[in-house]
Each structure stands twice: as structure tokens, then as C-alpha cells.
Design a protein around this motif. Structure first.
Motif, PDB file in Angstrom:
ATOM      1  N   ASP A   1      -6.553   0.586  10.200  1.00  0.00           N
ATOM      2  CA  ASP A   1      -6.352   1.074  11.558  1.00  0.00           C
ATOM      3  C   ASP A   1      -5.180   2.043  11.499  1.00  0.00           C
ATOM      4  OD1 ASP A   1      -5.912   1.558  14.216  1.00  0.00           O
ATOM      5  OD2 ASP A   1      -5.868  -0.539  14.850  1.00  0.00           O
ATOM      6  N   ALA A   2      -5.480   3.341  11.651  1.00  0.00           N
ATOM      7  CA  ALA A   2      -4.455   4.381  11.553  1.00  0.00           C
ATOM      8  C   ALA A   2      -4.168   4.943  12.941  1.00  0.00           C
ATOM      9  CB  ALA A   2      -4.913   5.483  10.608  1.00  0.00           C
TER      10      ALA A   2
ATOM     11  N   ASP B   1       0.150 -14.087   3.992  1.00  0.00           N
ATOM     12  CA  ASP B   1      -0.873 -15.038   4.421  1.00  0.00           C
ATOM     13  C   ASP B   1      -2.182 -14.360   4.805  1.00  0.00           C
ATOM     14  OD1 ASP B   1       0.439 -13.840   6.519  1.00  0.00           O
ATOM     15  OD2 ASP B   1       0.168 -15.541   7.890  1.00  0.00           O
ATOM     16  N   THR B   2      -2.096 -13.143   5.310  1.00  0.00           N
ATOM     17  CA  THR B   2      -3.301 -12.415   5.714  1.00  0.00           C
ATOM     18  C   THR B   2      -3.655 -11.271   4.765  1.00  0.00           C
ATOM     19  OG1 THR B   2      -2.001 -10.946   7.135  1.00  0.00           O
ATOM     20  CG2 THR B   2      -2.922 -12.953   8.148  1.00  0.00           C
ATOM     21  N   ASN B   3      -2.771 -10.971   3.828  1.00  0.00           N
ATOM     22  CA  ASN B   3      -2.972  -9.867   2.891  1.00  0.00           C
ATOM     23  C   ASN B   3      -3.133  -8.527   3.620  1.00  0.00           C
ATOM     24  OD1 ASN B   3      -3.001  -8.930   0.270  1.00  0.00           O
ATOM     25  ND2 ASN B   3      -5.229  -9.155   0.034  1.00  0.00           N
ATOM     26  N   VAL B   4      -2.370  -8.380   4.721  1.00  0.00           N
ATOM     27  CA  VAL B   4      -2.394  -7.149   5.519  1.00  0.00           C
ATOM     28  C   VAL B   4      -1.083  -6.407   5.313  1.00  0.00           C
ATOM     29  CG1 VAL B   4      -2.423  -6.195   7.847  1.00  0.00           C
ATOM     30  CG2 VAL B   4      -3.996  -8.038   7.237  1.00  0.00           C
ATOM     31  N   MET B   5      -1.179  -5.112   5.078  1.00  0.00           N
ATOM     32  CA  MET B   5       0.006  -4.281   4.861  1.00  0.00           C
ATOM     33  C   MET B   5       0.176  -3.304   6.014  1.00  0.00           C
ATOM     34  SD  MET B   5       0.916  -1.729   1.669  1.00  0.00           S
ATOM     35  CE  MET B   5       1.068  -3.098   0.512  1.00  0.00           C
ATOM     36  N   ASP B   6       1.390  -3.252   6.558  1.00  0.00           N
ATOM     37  CA  ASP B   6       1.735  -2.278   7.597  1.00  0.00           C
ATOM     38  C   ASP B   6       2.534  -1.154   6.960  1.00  0.00           C
ATOM     39  OD1 ASP B   6       0.796  -2.939  10.284  1.00  0.00           O
ATOM     40  OD2 ASP B   6       1.876  -4.826   9.988  1.00  0.00           O
ATOM     41  N   LEU B   7       2.001   0.066   7.067  1.00  0.00           N
ATOM     42  CA  LEU B   7       2.678   1.253   6.555  1.00  0.00           C
ATOM     43  C   LEU B   7       3.185   2.048   7.748  1.00  0.00           C
ATOM     44  CD1 LEU B   7      -0.078   2.258   3.976  1.00  0.00           C
ATOM     45  CD2 LEU B   7       2.017   0.998   3.500  1.00  0.00           C
TER      46      LEU B   7
ATOM     47  N   GLN C   1       1.391   4.658   0.487  1.00  0.00           N
ATOM     48  CA  GLN C   1       2.797   5.011   0.511  1.00  0.00           C
ATOM     49  C   GLN C   1       3.229   5.260   1.949  1.00  0.00           C
ATOM     50  OE1 GLN C   1       2.317   8.654  -1.940  1.00  0.00           O
ATOM     51  NE2 GLN C   1       3.186   9.781  -0.204  1.00  0.00           N
ATOM     52  N   SER C   2       4.531   5.070   2.223  1.00  0.00           N
ATOM     53  CA  SER C   2       5.107   5.307   3.542  1.00  0.00           C
ATOM     54  C   SER C   2       6.616   5.180   3.428  1.00  0.00           C
ATOM     55  CB  SER C   2       4.564   4.300   4.560  1.00  0.00           C
ATOM     56  OG  SER C   2       4.950   2.989   4.207  1.00  0.00           O
TER      57      SER C   2
ATOM     58  N   ILE D   1      -0.256   3.018   9.559  1.00  0.00           N
ATOM     59  CA  ILE D   1      -1.553   2.562   9.064  1.00  0.00           C
ATOM     60  C   ILE D   1      -1.450   1.071   8.764  1.00  0.00           C
ATOM     61  CG2 ILE D   1      -3.344   2.781   7.298  1.00  0.00           C
ATOM     62  CD1 ILE D   1      -2.451   5.642   6.836  1.00  0.00           C
ATOM     63  N   ARG D   2      -2.370   0.305   9.332  1.00  0.00           N
ATOM     64  CA  ARG D   2      -2.461  -1.127   9.068  1.00  0.00           C
ATOM     65  C   ARG D   2      -3.668  -1.358   8.161  1.00  0.00           C
ATOM     66  NH1 ARG D   2      -0.475  -5.738  11.573  1.00  0.00           N
ATOM     67  NH2 ARG D   2      -1.816  -7.599  11.490  1.00  0.00           N
ATOM     68  N   LEU D   3      -3.425  -1.846   6.946  1.00  0.00           N
ATOM     69  CA  LEU D   3      -4.451  -1.915   5.919  1.00  0.00           C
ATOM     70  C   LEU D   3      -4.723  -3.359   5.517  1.00  0.00           C
ATOM     71  CD1 LEU D   3      -6.254  -0.607   3.688  1.00  0.00           C
ATOM     72  CD2 LEU D   3      -4.198  -0.525   2.260  1.00  0.00           C
ATOM     73  N   ASP D   4      -5.993  -3.751   5.592  1.00  0.00           N
ATOM     74  CA  ASP D   4      -6.425  -5.050   5.085  1.00  0.00           C
ATOM     75  C   ASP D   4      -6.787  -4.863   3.623  1.00  0.00           C
ATOM     76  OD1 ASP D   4      -7.893  -7.329   4.335  1.00  0.00           O
ATOM     77  OD2 ASP D   4      -8.491  -7.713   6.413  1.00  0.00           O
ATOM     78  N   GLN D   5      -5.967  -5.393   2.727  1.00  0.00           N
ATOM     79  CA  GLN D   5      -6.157  -5.125   1.307  1.00  0.00           C
ATOM     80  C   GLN D   5      -7.385  -5.844   0.736  1.00  0.00           C
ATOM     81  OE1 GLN D   5      -2.243  -4.075  -0.889  1.00  0.00           O
ATOM     82  NE2 GLN D   5      -1.887  -6.084   0.061  1.00  0.00           N
ATOM     83  N   ALA D   6      -7.838  -6.902   1.399  1.00  0.00           N
ATOM     84  CA  ALA D   6      -9.008  -7.624   0.903  1.00  0.00           C
ATOM     85  C   ALA D   6     -10.300  -6.859   1.154  1.00  0.00           C
ATOM     86  CB  ALA D   6      -9.074  -9.004   1.544  1.00  0.00           C
TER      87      ALA D   6
END
Length: 296
Positions: free
Chosen positions: A46-47, A12-18, A3-4, A36-41
Motif C-alpha cells: 500500500d503506497a 509478528d505480522t512480517n509487515v514493513m513500513d517504509l 529502501q527509505s 509504502i507498507r509492504l507485506d513481505q510474505a
């Protein structure tokens, strides 16, 4: 869960930026930060900015045991990165990792849960609280004696070590400190270039987390007491916590006692911090020396 205030997903990369008030959590713990940058795979993240982490104990106890395996591990830093499914954790900038009163503080802290190691760099401070001493005789006496109001809790006792770098490896229960090391125990300090602290097993009944410590390089050991202080100098020193024993060797060891005025030298000096015992060993070619300072 994540959440954010603002979230962006890159398909394309399945990366979420919160961004702003970011928070991620799973069964193992929680991480919060400004971004927080989260690689969902992979679950790697990286927080950045005012990062706080909480990690619950693992059932298989795979983490490093420098801290307590059975307690949650908390951490703060300017930036925290996690890889290999949270088995490689890097804290950078004003990093602190702690459990109750035991803590590690440094500019950077790296935890490798597979290797069971901790590396701390830059203005390192470690603090471990002693266990309260169990007094079985007092407990038995208390059963027969009249009930009294509970006594005030004793002040906590800590072992504190400061240095520039620290490497802890769990298989040998060894913490190696380098770079101007200061070691503090109650009424005892040890200064050296390098210090190796051997920790007691997790299930040990010993009061101190430190079993014994070896110091090397311009060692100075100082023992403080209300009516005296003893100062020992050597190139190598060994301190055994339970026995209160100090052994000085190398570099012409010497011990000065303010109470007696003795300046004692020998190839090997052994003294016990709980009493007045001093054992002096000298080489066959060179007898030990003890100088008594006469009061004027």
C-alpha cells in the motif's frame, strides 16, 4: 529490494513500513512513494503520497492488452495498492497509467491482470496514438529518386475519449464508456450517452487502435473540414475507422451539410467521411426527406 529514510518492521505480522523517499523493486518493476507498507510474505503493498510505478512487460503476456504488451507500463497516483502478487492493482487519486503516447487518466483505475480487464472511474480520459501510415509506393520511388533531406516528422494523430466511467475487457477487445461520452478522431467527434469502442488486435496493421465504435443515446456526430462541416443526429450511430463510414439509425436520423445546405432525414443514413457519398434508406411507409436551403 526496499529502501527509505525510515523503516519499521513488525515481526509478528512480517509487515514493513517504509517512510519518506520509500522505494521497493523486484524483477517485474519499481514503486516509489512518500510511504509504502509492504507485506513481505505476500508481496502486497500500500503506497501513499506521490506514488510512481514502473512495470516491465511480462514474458507470458498475461496483462491486459488495452495498452501495448511489449512496452513498460508507467503509472502515477496519490495512492496505489497491489494484491495477489501484483495482479490486482488499484490507482486512486489523480491516477494516470501510460505507455509512450497512449494513456488512461481517471480519478481511479483498477487493473486485473488475471481477468485482463481495466476499470476507470471519474473524469476518464483515454488517448491512443495512431500508427504512421506505411506508403510502399513512396518508398519505392525514393529508391530511384535523388537523395533528399529528411522531411519533418508528421504530427501524431490521436483517438481521445472522455467519459465518467470505462470498462475494458481484453477477451472481446471492448472498451465501454458511459456517462456523457465525447469521442474524438481527426476532424471527427461523436457525443453520446454510451459508447462501445472495439479495438483492433495487437498485431493489426491498421493505423488506428480503434477498429469501430457504436454510440447510443442522443448521438451527435460532427465532421469538420476546411470548407464544410456535416452534423448527424440519431439515437444510434456506428463509426468504422478504416472505411471512414458513419451509420445513423433510430430516433429519426438526420444529417445537415453546411456545404450543400441539405438537411437530410431517413430511417437510416450512411455517409463516408472521405468523400461526398450519402446513402439514405427510408421505411416503406415513410419516404426519406431532403430539404435544400436556398441562398438569399
Amino acid at each position: 529490494k526496499a529502501q527509505s529514510d525510515l523503516a519499521t518492521l513488525q515481526n509478528d505480522t512480517n509487515v514493513m513500513d517504509l517512510d519518506r523517499n520509500a522505494r521497493i523493486s523486484d524483477a517485474s518493476g519499481t514503486t516509489t512513494g512518500d510511504n509504502i507498507r509492504l507485506d513481505q510474505a505476500t508481496g502486497d503493498f500500500d503506497a501513499k503520497g506521490h506514488v510512481n510505478t514502473t512495470r516491465l512487460p511480462e514474458e507470458n503476456k498475461s496483462e491486459s492488452a488495452m495498452l501495448d504488451k511489449d512496452e513498460p507500463t508507467l503509472g502515477t497516483a496519490d495512492r496505489v495498492t497491489s494484491a495477489n502478487r501484483n495482479h490486482l492493482i488499484h490507482y486512486a487519486g489523480n491516477a494516470v497509467v501510460w505507455q509512450t503516447s497512449s494513456r488512461i487518466q481517471a480519478d481511479r483505475i483498477d487493473i486485473d491482470r488475471d481477468k485482463k480487464s481495466i476499470v476507470a472511474e471519474g473524469k476518464v480520459v483515454t488517448q491512443f496514438e495512431d500508427k504512421p501510415k506505411a506508403d510502399s509506393d513512396s518508398a519505392k520511388a525514393a529508391v530511384k529518386a535523388p537523395v533528399k533531406p529528411p522531411a519533418k516528422p508528421a504530427q501524431p494523430t490521436f483517438t481521445i475519449v472522455k467519459s465518467q466511467s470505462m470498462l475494458y475487457t481484453d477477451p472481446d477487445r471492448l472498451a465501454t464508456y458511459t456517462g456523457g461520452v465525447d469521442f474524438w478522431r481527426p476532424a471527427m467527434t461523436v457525443k453520446s450517452a454510451i459508447l462501445k469502442a472495439f479495438l483492433n488486435p495487437q498485431d493489426s496493421d491498421a493505423d488506428s487502435r480503434i477498429n469501430h465504435a457504436f454510440g447510443d443515446g442522443k448521438v451527435e456526430v460532427v465532421q469538420y473540414a476546411p470548407d464544410r462541416h456535416r452534423v448527424g443526429n440519431s439515437e444510434h450511430a456506428e463509426y468504422y475507422t478504416e472505411e471512414g463510414k458513419v451509420v445513423l439509425t433510430g430516433g429519426e436520423p438526420k444529417l445537415n451539410d453546411s456545404k450543400t445546405g441539405n438537411d437530410t432525414r431517413g430511417d437510416k443514413l450512411t455517409w463516408f467521411t472521405d468523400d461526398d457519398r450519402l446513402i439514405v434508406d427510408g421505411a416503406p411507409q415513410k419516404q426519406s426527406q431532403s430539404h435544400l436551403r436556398k441562398k438569399k
